[in-house]
Design an enzyme around this catalytic site. Sequence first.
Site, PDB file in Angstrom:
ATOM      1  N   GLY A 159       0.825  -1.211   0.000  1.00 24.93           N
ATOM      2  CA  GLY A 159       0.000   0.000   0.000  1.00 24.93           C
ATOM      3  C   GLY A 159       0.854   1.254   0.000  1.00 24.93           C
ATOM      4  O   GLY A 159       1.917   1.312  -0.624  1.00 24.93           O
ATOM      5  N   ASP A 213       1.347  -8.620  -1.896  1.00 27.51           N
ATOM      6  CA  ASP A 213       0.048  -8.074  -1.482  1.00 27.51           C
ATOM      7  C   ASP A 213      -1.027  -9.041  -1.960  1.00 27.51           C
ATOM      8  O   ASP A 213      -0.789  -9.822  -2.885  1.00 27.51           O
ATOM      9  CB  ASP A 213      -0.188  -6.672  -2.070  1.00 27.51           C
ATOM     10  CG  ASP A 213      -1.170  -5.845  -1.240  1.00 27.51           C
ATOM     11  OD1 ASP A 213      -0.755  -4.872  -0.572  1.00 27.51           O
ATOM     12  OD2 ASP A 213      -2.388  -6.192  -1.247  1.00 27.51           O
ATOM     13  N   ARG A 270     -12.912  -0.026  17.599  1.00 28.33           N
ATOM     14  CA  ARG A 270     -11.519  -0.422  17.801  1.00 28.33           C
ATOM     15  C   ARG A 270     -11.392  -1.945  17.803  1.00 28.33           C
ATOM     16  O   ARG A 270     -10.440  -2.505  17.273  1.00 28.33           O
ATOM     17  CB  ARG A 270     -11.013   0.132  19.131  1.00 28.33           C
ATOM     18  CG  ARG A 270     -10.296   1.421  18.974  1.00 28.33           C
ATOM     19  CD  ARG A 270      -9.778   1.979  20.282  1.00 28.33           C
ATOM     20  NE  ARG A 270      -9.358   3.348  20.037  1.00 28.33           N
ATOM     21  CZ  ARG A 270      -8.180   3.691  19.543  1.00 28.33           C
ATOM     22  NH1 ARG A 270      -7.293   2.774  19.256  1.00 28.33           N
ATOM     23  NH2 ARG A 270      -7.884   4.953  19.333  1.00 28.33           N
ATOM     24  N   ASN A 310      -0.635  -1.349  12.467  1.00 27.13           N
ATOM     25  CA  ASN A 310      -1.278  -0.964  13.730  1.00 27.13           C
ATOM     26  C   ASN A 310      -2.409  -1.917  14.099  1.00 27.13           C
ATOM     27  O   ASN A 310      -2.967  -2.546  13.196  1.00 27.13           O
ATOM     28  CB  ASN A 310      -1.832   0.459  13.598  1.00 27.13           C
ATOM     29  CG  ASN A 310      -0.783   1.496  13.926  1.00 27.13           C
ATOM     30  OD1 ASN A 310       0.018   1.321  14.841  1.00 27.13           O
ATOM     31  ND2 ASN A 310      -0.779   2.585  13.167  1.00 27.13           N
ATOM     32  N   HIS A 341       2.940   2.740  21.185  1.00 29.68           N
ATOM     33  CA  HIS A 341       2.648   3.655  20.075  1.00 29.68           C
ATOM     34  C   HIS A 341       1.199   4.102  20.194  1.00 29.68           C
ATOM     35  O   HIS A 341       0.299   3.503  19.627  1.00 29.68           O
ATOM     36  CB  HIS A 341       2.888   2.937  18.751  1.00 29.68           C
ATOM     37  CG  HIS A 341       2.701   3.823  17.562  1.00 29.68           C
ATOM     38  ND1 HIS A 341       3.440   4.961  17.370  1.00 29.68           N
ATOM     39  CD2 HIS A 341       1.870   3.741  16.506  1.00 29.68           C
ATOM     40  CE1 HIS A 341       3.062   5.533  16.230  1.00 29.68           C
ATOM     41  NE2 HIS A 341       2.118   4.811  15.694  1.00 29.68           N
TER      42      HIS A 341
END
Length: 322
Positions: free
Chosen positions: A13, A35, A90, A122, A177
């Site tokens: 990406g 990918d 989330r 993440n 983070h």
Amino acid sequence: AFKRPKIALIGGGQIGGVLAQLSALRELGDVVMFDIVEDMPQGKTLDIGEASRVDGFDIELKGTNEYKGIEGSDVVIVTAGLPRKPGMSRDDLLTKNAGIMKQVAEGIRDYAPDSYVIVISNPLDAMVTLMKEVTGFPTNRVFGQAGVLDSSRFSSFIAWELGVSVKDVNALVLGGHGDTMVPLVRYANVNGAPVMELLERKYGDANKAKEVMDAIVERTRKAGGEVVGLLKTGSAFYSPASAAIAMTEALLRDQKRVLPVCAFLQGEYNVNDMYLGVPAIIGGDGVEKVVELSLNEEEGKMLDNSVEAVKKLLEDMKRLGF
Ligand code: A3D
């Protein structure tokens, strides 16, 4: 015979594309981009490769949709994942990305069992943990990128405020983070001169200097969001790619750089068996040694707070079945 190192990029990406281009420009090694989107990694790597004459690099770039393509990789950089979409909680995002990371980790374990793995996806601290658990690789070979970027942002804001070259600024961010990251103000310096002293001299007022630093710390913590707010269609990708490339270069060239990375702690900073952002020596054997800084009470409390936030994230991931 000598061979060029091989760098696998899992995820082609926004960040993956810049990683491929920087790897080529710095001639770090041959690149294979994986990918799940058909033809896209082939297209991106072909595009970058076609600039080889102009940029003058002798690097081979390939795209693939099969894990077999990453065989023999020395370093694997992982950016596979989904961004949070409107309406997604989330937990939804954590479930989706943990599912992706599990698949990716299995592919790396099976096809690049000797590789060093740098995770960027993440939520970072959870994704690195899952990568280590699924691959079963030793912890010096599995680490995460966050601190190099967070520290670069912190250093940039300090340089811009003081009107000095960012090359002379040393400033470090510890912890997870997220919002609880710990920018270390007390250790921040310009070629040895404490940043707080320089700010006090600039403003002639300790309170004003503290106010300015508080704002820099706050901007550092929210820097990812600031970029998202402006881009609207995605998150930061140039700077995260640069940060991971610095880590890759330290590894491939055995530089022994002291870089803040998401590393597995076993007693350092009073943290046991958990990944957290800390400075570490990065060389030919990955995370060679965690560097311990002495923290005062306030800094220690902030780090504890960050540890709690990462623990909560890891518990959530367990609860969701990973
Ligand atoms: P994006 O441009 O969406 O690229 C992600 C890529 O992953 C896409 O090309 C997808 O097709 C691909 N993908 C999805 N599922 C799979 C799969 N199962 N296997 C392989 N590839 C897959 O995102 P991006 O490049 O902007 O960001 C990538 C990740 O980095 C995201 O999770 C971001 O949140 C994260 N990120 C982290 C930092 C840190 O400093 C830690 C900074 C910025 C972004």
